[in-house]
Design a protein around this motif. Sequence first.
Motif, PDB file in Angstrom:
ATOM      1  N   LEU A 110      24.556 -69.265  38.720  1.00  0.00           N
ATOM      2  CA  LEU A 110      23.786 -68.956  37.515  1.00  0.00           C
ATOM      3  C   LEU A 110      22.585 -69.891  37.472  1.00  0.00           C
ATOM      4  CD1 LEU A 110      23.905 -67.183  34.900  1.00  0.00           C
ATOM      5  CD2 LEU A 110      24.850 -69.195  33.769  1.00  0.00           C
ATOM      6  N   VAL A 111      21.396 -69.317  37.444  1.00  0.00           N
ATOM      7  CA  VAL A 111      20.162 -70.108  37.524  1.00  0.00           C
ATOM      8  C   VAL A 111      19.465 -70.092  36.168  1.00  0.00           C
ATOM      9  CG1 VAL A 111      17.941 -70.392  38.692  1.00  0.00           C
ATOM     10  CG2 VAL A 111      19.916 -69.511  39.955  1.00  0.00           C
ATOM     11  N   PRO A 112      19.507 -71.180  35.417  1.00  0.00           N
ATOM     12  CA  PRO A 112      18.765 -71.241  34.149  1.00  0.00           C
ATOM     13  C   PRO A 112      17.270 -71.172  34.422  1.00  0.00           C
ATOM     14  CG  PRO A 112      20.408 -72.993  34.289  1.00  0.00           C
ATOM     15  CD  PRO A 112      20.274 -72.423  35.664  1.00  0.00           C
ATOM     16  N   GLY A 113      16.598 -70.247  33.795  1.00  0.00           N
ATOM     17  CA  GLY A 113      15.167 -70.114  34.005  1.00  0.00           C
ATOM     18  C   GLY A 113      14.704 -68.694  33.795  1.00  0.00           C
ATOM     19  N   SER A 114      13.767 -68.256  34.583  1.00  0.00           N
ATOM     20  CA  SER A 114      13.178 -66.926  34.437  1.00  0.00           C
ATOM     21  C   SER A 114      12.736 -66.443  35.808  1.00  0.00           C
ATOM     22  CB  SER A 114      11.984 -66.983  33.470  1.00  0.00           C
ATOM     23  OG  SER A 114      11.062 -67.973  33.894  1.00  0.00           O
ATOM     24  N   THR A 115      12.238 -65.211  35.867  1.00  0.00           N
ATOM     25  CA  THR A 115      11.764 -64.667  37.133  1.00  0.00           C
ATOM     26  C   THR A 115      10.242 -64.780  37.218  1.00  0.00           C
ATOM     27  OG1 THR A 115      11.389 -62.397  36.388  1.00  0.00           O
ATOM     28  CG2 THR A 115      13.640 -62.983  37.049  1.00  0.00           C
ATOM     29  N   LEU A 116       9.744 -64.726  38.429  1.00  0.00           N
ATOM     30  CA  LEU A 116       8.293 -64.708  38.617  1.00  0.00           C
ATOM     31  C   LEU A 116       7.693 -63.492  37.940  1.00  0.00           C
ATOM     32  CD1 LEU A 116       5.676 -65.750  39.903  1.00  0.00           C
ATOM     33  CD2 LEU A 116       6.321 -64.535  42.003  1.00  0.00           C
ATOM     34  N   LYS A 117       8.403 -62.384  37.958  1.00  0.00           N
ATOM     35  CA  LYS A 117       7.891 -61.181  37.319  1.00  0.00           C
ATOM     36  C   LYS A 117       7.641 -61.402  35.830  1.00  0.00           C
ATOM     37  CE  LYS A 117       8.949 -56.402  36.223  1.00  0.00           C
ATOM     38  NZ  LYS A 117       9.975 -55.347  36.171  1.00  0.00           N
ATOM     39  N   ASP A 118       8.526 -62.143  35.175  1.00  0.00           N
ATOM     40  CA  ASP A 118       8.342 -62.422  33.751  1.00  0.00           C
ATOM     41  C   ASP A 118       6.971 -63.031  33.486  1.00  0.00           C
ATOM     42  OD1 ASP A 118      10.935 -61.572  33.294  1.00  0.00           O
ATOM     43  OD2 ASP A 118      11.780 -63.586  33.322  1.00  0.00           O
ATOM     44  N   HIS A 119       6.588 -63.984  34.318  1.00  0.00           N
ATOM     45  CA  HIS A 119       5.355 -64.731  34.070  1.00  0.00           C
ATOM     46  C   HIS A 119       4.113 -63.961  34.510  1.00  0.00           C
ATOM     47  CE1 HIS A 119       7.424 -68.331  32.714  1.00  0.00           C
ATOM     48  NE2 HIS A 119       8.292 -68.137  33.686  1.00  0.00           N
ATOM     49  N   LEU A 120       4.247 -63.078  35.483  1.00  0.00           N
ATOM     50  CA  LEU A 120       3.080 -62.304  35.912  1.00  0.00           C
ATOM     51  C   LEU A 120       2.626 -61.333  34.835  1.00  0.00           C
ATOM     52  CD1 LEU A 120       3.766 -61.539  39.685  1.00  0.00           C
ATOM     53  CD2 LEU A 120       2.530 -63.441  38.621  1.00  0.00           C
ATOM     54  N   ALA A 121       3.499 -61.020  33.889  1.00  0.00           N
ATOM     55  CA  ALA A 121       3.093 -60.167  32.772  1.00  0.00           C
ATOM     56  C   ALA A 121       2.023 -60.840  31.925  1.00  0.00           C
ATOM     57  CB  ALA A 121       4.310 -59.818  31.917  1.00  0.00           C
ATOM     58  N   ASP A 122       1.916 -62.170  32.008  1.00  0.00           N
ATOM     59  CA  ASP A 122       0.914 -62.909  31.237  1.00  0.00           C
ATOM     60  C   ASP A 122      -0.427 -63.015  31.950  1.00  0.00           C
ATOM     61  OD1 ASP A 122       2.721 -63.372  29.185  1.00  0.00           O
ATOM     62  OD2 ASP A 122       3.469 -65.218  30.100  1.00  0.00           O
ATOM     63  N   LEU A 294       5.722 -77.519  39.453  1.00  0.00           N
ATOM     64  CA  LEU A 294       5.417 -76.349  38.642  1.00  0.00           C
ATOM     65  C   LEU A 294       5.036 -76.774  37.236  1.00  0.00           C
ATOM     66  CD1 LEU A 294       8.150 -73.741  39.648  1.00  0.00           C
ATOM     67  CD2 LEU A 294       5.784 -73.878  40.410  1.00  0.00           C
ATOM     68  N   GLU A 295       4.114 -76.016  36.640  1.00  0.00           N
ATOM     69  CA  GLU A 295       3.684 -76.321  35.282  1.00  0.00           C
ATOM     70  C   GLU A 295       4.804 -76.026  34.288  1.00  0.00           C
ATOM     71  OE1 GLU A 295       0.204 -73.967  34.806  1.00  0.00           O
ATOM     72  OE2 GLU A 295      -1.012 -75.173  36.182  1.00  0.00           O
ATOM     73  N   ALA A 296       4.779 -76.731  33.190  1.00  0.00           N
ATOM     74  CA  ALA A 296       5.885 -76.672  32.223  1.00  0.00           C
ATOM     75  C   ALA A 296       6.127 -75.265  31.704  1.00  0.00           C
ATOM     76  CB  ALA A 296       5.609 -77.630  31.066  1.00  0.00           C
ATOM     77  N   HIS A 297       5.063 -74.491  31.499  1.00  0.00           N
ATOM     78  CA  HIS A 297       5.250 -73.163  30.900  1.00  0.00           C
ATOM     79  C   HIS A 297       6.006 -72.229  31.831  1.00  0.00           C
ATOM     80  CE1 HIS A 297       2.295 -70.658  33.169  1.00  0.00           C
ATOM     81  NE2 HIS A 297       1.754 -71.827  33.413  1.00  0.00           N
ATOM     82  N   LEU A 298       6.033 -72.527  33.143  1.00  0.00           N
ATOM     83  CA  LEU A 298       6.771 -71.689  34.075  1.00  0.00           C
ATOM     84  C   LEU A 298       8.252 -72.052  34.127  1.00  0.00           C
ATOM     85  CD1 LEU A 298       4.267 -71.528  37.069  1.00  0.00           C
ATOM     86  CD2 LEU A 298       4.659 -69.818  35.294  1.00  0.00           C
ATOM     87  N   LEU A 299       8.613 -73.158  33.515  1.00  0.00           N
ATOM     88  CA  LEU A 299       9.999 -73.616  33.558  1.00  0.00           C
ATOM     89  C   LEU A 299      10.764 -73.241  32.302  1.00  0.00           C
ATOM     90  CD1 LEU A 299       9.391 -77.145  35.089  1.00  0.00           C
ATOM     91  CD2 LEU A 299       9.755 -74.961  36.264  1.00  0.00           C
ATOM     92  N   LYS A 300      10.108 -72.518  31.403  1.00  0.00           N
ATOM     93  CA  LYS A 300      10.749 -72.127  30.149  1.00  0.00           C
ATOM     94  C   LYS A 300      10.852 -70.610  30.090  1.00  0.00           C
ATOM     95  CE  LYS A 300       8.651 -76.025  27.674  1.00  0.00           C
ATOM     96  NZ  LYS A 300       7.752 -76.402  26.555  1.00  0.00           N
ATOM     97  N   PRO A 301      11.906 -70.094  29.455  1.00  0.00           N
ATOM     98  CA  PRO A 301      11.986 -68.638  29.261  1.00  0.00           C
ATOM     99  C   PRO A 301      10.805 -68.161  28.440  1.00  0.00           C
ATOM    100  CG  PRO A 301      14.088 -69.689  28.766  1.00  0.00           C
ATOM    101  CD  PRO A 301      13.079 -70.793  28.920  1.00  0.00           C
ATOM    102  N   ARG A 302      10.252 -67.003  28.823  1.00  0.00           N
ATOM    103  CA  ARG A 302       9.130 -66.450  28.085  1.00  0.00           C
ATOM    104  C   ARG A 302       9.611 -65.805  26.803  1.00  0.00           C
ATOM    105  NH1 ARG A 302       7.359 -62.293  29.682  1.00  0.00           N
ATOM    106  NH2 ARG A 302       5.273 -62.372  28.854  1.00  0.00           N
ATOM    107  N   PRO A 303       8.799 -65.826  25.735  1.00  0.00           N
ATOM    108  CA  PRO A 303       9.137 -65.051  24.534  1.00  0.00           C
ATOM    109  C   PRO A 303       9.268 -63.588  24.908  1.00  0.00           C
ATOM    110  CG  PRO A 303       7.310 -66.545  24.117  1.00  0.00           C
ATOM    111  CD  PRO A 303       7.533 -66.557  25.596  1.00  0.00           C
ATOM    112  N   GLU A 304      10.298 -62.957  24.379  1.00  0.00           N
ATOM    113  CA  GLU A 304      10.575 -61.577  24.760  1.00  0.00           C
ATOM    114  C   GLU A 304       9.972 -60.586  23.773  1.00  0.00           C
ATOM    115  OE1 GLU A 304      11.896 -60.740  27.591  1.00  0.00           O
ATOM    116  OE2 GLU A 304      12.021 -62.858  28.066  1.00  0.00           O
TER     117      GLU A 304
END
Length: 546
Positions: A110-122, A294-304
């Motif tokens: 189980l990997v706490p974090g998010s996917t690269l796809k999540d952040h590319l939406a921004d 990595l920058e801090a914003h990439l290490l946090k879950p994105r608002p959904e």
Amino acid sequence: MSDSADETWTSPSPPSQSGSATAPQTLANRYRLDERLAIGGMATVWRAWDDVLAREVAVKVLHVHLAADDGFRERFRREAISAANLSHPNIVGLYDTGRDGEQTFLVMELVPGSTLKDHLADGPLGIGQVARIGAQVARALAYAHARGLVHRDVKPANILLARDGTVKVTDFGIAKADQSEDLTSTGTVLGTAAYVSPEQIRGEEVTGAADQYSLGVVLYEALTSEQPFQGDSPLLTAAQRLEHDATPVRAVRQDVPRALEVTLERMMAREPDQRYPDLTAVTETLTEHADTELEAHLLKPRPEPAPPATDDAGGEPTGARAGEPTGGRAGEPTGGRANDPTRRRGILRWTLTGLLAAVAGALLWVSPAPSSLTERLWFGDGGGDVQTVPAEEIALRTYDPQSQGDGSENDEDLSHLLDGDQETPWITEHYESAAFGGLKEGVGFTMDVGRPRNIEEVRLRAQLSGLDVQLRVAEALEPQLSDWQLVDEVVNGSGLISLQPENPNVRARYLLVWITGELPSSPYSPDRYAAEFSQVSVLAQPPSSS
């Protein structure tokens, strides 16, 4: 098993879906299913608790109707066998596999974090951030390739950004051991339309070069927020790469270093043998340009965003990632780029015969033209420290020093290269063979830019694929090709072609675009060969103010 997006993420408490809502509360008297993280067309991913080892894990449960299919179940079992042999800091670990009644499951890290796809939406990421992510993915893939495993579905949704800054590749669900029986021997094509390699589409042998191609597409998207190939359907998206090269990344984002652009171009070469022999050079180049962390914003879950309606087909949950808000990942953000129907993607799984027949028809509808925005950026002002030389300051002449006739190469049409109209191209003479009819080594055209300038780049719009083009410079209109200095060349180019002197101090008034190698077939004359361009521009440094 197809879906128009990479995967469909739903709320942890969605309406009942086939095979997912019937999962038992505890599997194999060991894994307690606590929270549903994702649902797709093939499986459901759960946050779970391992009662034996007292730790949180991710459990991937194959849908009941698929688990009953021997073929799907075999593929699922192969995922376990393949991934269990991989132990690398940049690969999601596989802990266990098993069956409980009708349920077939995998137990993963189980990997706490998010996917690269999540952040590319921004939008696009920083160059150093993309390079850091890419370098870690390249190391993971190189490790797998050295052990005979090919991922076959590298995409942003399968790249996890852990909260500690580690990048992990997940879902070796369609990987195979090179030594094992090939599950795709009947011609089945597996991969994701936006990222799949040309050889996967053609149903050819798949090696680590396919992962290299897909990683190149991922990095291109991360740098530009644009996928290099976009069609109105997954099939058209996949088919485009069979005939066209990607628009150079610096045409979309000018601050990308030339070294990265060259690396991406080679990674995304259409033929596997034109790519790097392995990922060593790719890793080295990316590491040279990578940020230290990595920058801090990439290490946090994105608002959904609020969940939109999901596709009936579902999708492939690809990550054992945690840390999402309770709402989960519910499709693509509304109102954003990813909701554009021309950019939607799907899983490719067709028989080879049917796919190639469909592609043959689909290619008739694929236009090589880039978007109008890209075209304006490409042939507009260079911006920053470079400027586009005005068309009225450029004098064009055809160049055919080895001609056995009058030396003409449709001179009357040469001015079309500067008129800004893609529908009015300049075409060379037609030849009886690709090697210029055996008459000469090449042809071209010269550009007199009015005075000596520090040349940064020459940009061309090629209307045919597979062109070898050189940029040469001289102090005068030299009659002999050997008197022109070669400063850059592109092999097998198509679409938007960039020629840039490697030496930043190239200063010249006279430029030669030299077309050599083998010509492509002409669409206008059967059994004839020619080159065709519709636009050219020259970028140079502005004159000194001193």
